[in-house]
Design an enzyme around this catalytic site. Structure first.
Site, PDB file in Angstrom:
ATOM      1  CG  HIS A 185      57.428  49.673  64.302  1.00  0.00           C
ATOM      2  ND1 HIS A 185      57.031  48.371  64.205  1.00  0.00           N
ATOM      3  CD2 HIS A 185      56.678  50.235  65.262  1.00  0.00           C
ATOM      4  CE1 HIS A 185      56.054  48.165  65.069  1.00  0.00           C
ATOM      5  NE2 HIS A 185      55.829  49.279  65.722  1.00  0.00           N
ATOM      6  CD  GLU A 427      62.470  27.329  71.652  1.00  0.00           C
ATOM      7  OE1 GLU A 427      63.042  28.372  71.332  1.00  0.00           O
ATOM      8  OE2 GLU A 427      61.471  26.886  71.051  1.00  0.00           O
TER       9      GLU A 427
HETATM   10  C1  PEP Z   1      65.378  30.874  70.031  1.00  0.00           C
HETATM   11  O1  PEP Z   1      64.494  30.935  70.875  1.00  0.00           O
HETATM   12  O2  PEP Z   1      66.603  30.931  70.283  1.00  0.00           O
HETATM   13  C2  PEP Z   1      65.030  30.751  68.607  1.00  0.00           C
HETATM   14  C3  PEP Z   1      65.955  30.568  67.695  1.00  0.00           C
HETATM   15  O3  PEP Z   1      63.733  30.874  68.254  1.00  0.00           O
HETATM   16  P1  PEP Z   1      62.904  32.249  68.216  1.00  0.00           P
HETATM   17  O4  PEP Z   1      63.891  33.388  68.316  1.00  0.00           O
HETATM   18  O5  PEP Z   1      62.163  32.240  66.911  1.00  0.00           O
HETATM   19  O6  PEP Z   1      62.009  32.137  69.398  1.00  0.00           O
HETATM   20 MG    MG Z   2      62.458  30.358  70.491  1.00  0.00          MG
END
Ligand code: PEP
Ligand code: MG
Length: 536
Positions: A185, A427
């Site tokens: 945090h 992703e």
């Molecule tokens: C990622 O997964 O690279 C991304 C940009 O999305 P997040 O970090 O919000 O999961």
């Molecule tokens: Mg992501």
């Protein structure tokens, strides 16, 4: 002189007296009789709940909804039936309400620590923090404000969320903690406030630092107590160099991101809270490459309505002028929890009902968001992208939901934009492998390396223990990224990168060499990344 090396979590330099914060220890003692103590406890639950709601609001104003979410979790912890029964049973055994609270808190935090799961172990500290708020309420008081008569370098073992919110940040020159990680945090708060911070300095950062003079270099993760002349000279050198770099970078603010060979590779900003939009505009970003819409759903009891979302998306589009804003549809689940969504408890949330999967399972929620997005898109340059896609049919279902929303809006006669580009976040390994098929159905790709790395390498992105194993530049991750970009180009669509790796100026040449068309990074990284693009 003492010199400690930790993890720098917010760059910047500070110099001044150290205030070592010691937390008051928990009280106890005999009870005043079961009934009296039970009544005191009941009153304290109500007061603590109100105080936590106040802290949540304060945190939201200061640091955004994501930082504020933790107080919602504290409220849930104190409302937990098992917790309350445990405290009530202790009161019945004749201990004071204060002692009962701590017995319950210790029992619950021990259970969490025993799991060995780093995320759950962190929650143990939250149980204790919530218990402290309850204890304060029992003592009849509001939690004390943490104020300092002069600017200080604030040192502590670690600071809890309720402590960081109560701090008078105007008087904090820097944060130093012996514990904590880049995800703690204190680190998150320091970054959102732009205060230099070093965490994980170890047990040598102790009360002996209190009152001493110190230097902090947040970029390199260094803290020096009672610096000698040589340490001071190096500190000044570092400061001068950073100021020079900053001046040099500022000349990239109003230029386009174009490589030496004349190829444009726009550098856009990632935003995760309304406040980030100011930072994005100031950074000179050429658009918003990732607008994380989750924050609307955090810290609230009901999901946001269509009108609320419409107003917020329209505001973002208006503020960005004609520059494109890529809205990512709700990416809830796993590390992004939101109480109002009633997410299922899962054994492996990172492999669970998250991202687009969750939206496809909750069509009402998805429809509301898509309606707001299509309506707002009438007033600016918007694109929509879907997170966590793993199969072609998921994208097809999402597109069908978008078409249904357009039909509805048309029938209702509400203004909306017909042609909003629809993109896919790459992703999951499956999406990268299937990128040739997905490219035929999508208008653009954005590679989310944060998750792609975690899934390709089977390495939890949040685990401090896996730092060495979680590598976005691992050959396996790079191979999938390269294939994704090639497949996008074969189908005639662009591919960008919006994961953290794009913010690493040393990785930028590698990404450009792969053919990546666009980079999207946190606002403070826009200029260093643009400088790297222009130098390529
Ligand atoms: C990622 O997964 O690279 C991304 C940009 O999305 P997040 O970090 O919000 O999961
Ligand atoms: Mg992501």
């Amino acid at each position: 002189m003492k010199r400690l090396q930790g993890t720098g979590t917010c760059a910047g330099f500070a110099e001044g007296p150290v205030f070592f914060y010691r937390r008051a220890t928990a009280g106890g003692g005999p009870g005043g009789g079961g009934e009296t103590e039970a009544a005191r406890l009941a009153l304290a639950y109500r007061q603590a709940d109100r105080q936590l709601e106040d802290l949540r609001r304060l945190a939201e104003e200061e640091a955004g909804a994501e930082s504020a979410q933790i107080f919602e979790i504290h409220r849930m912890m104190l409302a937990d039936e098992d917790f309350r029964q445990c405290a009530a049973a202790a009161v019945e055994r004749g201990v004071s309400a204060e002692e009962a609270v701590w017995q319950a808190a210790e029992q619950f935090s021990a259970l969490l620590e025993q799991t060995g799961d780093p995320l759950l172990s962190e929650r143990a500290a939250d149980v204790r923090d919530a218990a402290r708020t309850l204890e304060n309420a029992l003592c009849g008081g509001e939690p004390p404000a943490l104020e300092f008569p002069q600017p200080v370098i604030l040192a502590a073992e670690d600071l809890s969320p309720s402590e960081t919110v109560r701090l008078d940040k105007r008087q904090v020159l820097a944060f130093l903690t012996s514990g904590g990680t880049a995800q703690s945090h204190t680190a998150i708060l320091a970054r959102s406030l732009g205060i230099p911070a070093v965490v994980g300095l170890g047990p040598a950062l102790d009360a002996s630092w209190d009152g001493g003079d110190a230097l902090v270099d947040g970029g390199r993760g260094i803290a020096v107590l009672s610096p000698d002349a040589e340490a001071r000279r190096r500190f000044r050198e570092g400061q001068a160099l950073a100021a020079k770099e900053q001046r040099e970078l500022s000349r990239f603010r109003d230029v386009r991101s174009v490589t030496r060979s004349g190829r444009a590779a726009p550098v856009c900003a990632n935003v995760g809270a309304p406040g980030d939009l100011d930072a994005a505009l100031e950074s000179g970003a050429e658009g918003i490459g990732l607008f994380r819409t989750e924050f609307f759903y955090l810290s609230r009891e009901q999901p946001p309505t269509e009108e609320e979302q419409f107003a917020a998306y329209r505001e973002a589009l208006r503020r960005m002028g004609g520059r494109q804003v890529v809205f990512r549809t709700l990416d809830a689940g796993s590390d992004k929890q939101a109480a109002c969504l009633d997410l299922p408890a899962e054994q492996n949330p990172a492999l669970g009902l998250r991202g687009l999967r969750f939206c496809l399972e909750r069509p009402g929620l998805f429809r509301t968001q898509l309606r707001a997005l299509y309506r707002a898109a009438a007033e600016g340059n918007a694109a929509i992208m879907f997170p966590m896609v793993a199969s072609l049919w998921e994208l097809q279902e999402a597109k069908a939901a978008a078409r249904a929303v357009q039909d509805e809006l048309r029938a209702e006669g509400l203004p909306f934009r017909e042609k909003v580009p629809l993109g896919v976040m790459i992703e999951t390994p499956a999406a990268a492998v299937l990128s040739a098929d997905l490219a035929r159905e999508a208008d653009f790709f954005s590679i989310g390396t944060n998750d792609l790395t975690q899934y390709v390498l089977a390495a939890d992105r949040l685990s401090p223990a896996l730092r060495r194993f979680y590598d976005p530049l691992h050959p396996a991750v790079l191979a999938l990224m390269r294939a994704t970009v090639e497949n996008a180009h074969r189908a005639g669509i662009p591919a960008g990168v919006c994961g953290e790796v794009a913010a690493n100026p040393r990785a930028v040449p590698l990404l450009l060499e792969m053919g990546v068309d666009k980079l999207s990074v946190a606002p403070p990284s826009v200029l260093p990344v643009r400088a790297a693009v222009c130098a390529f």
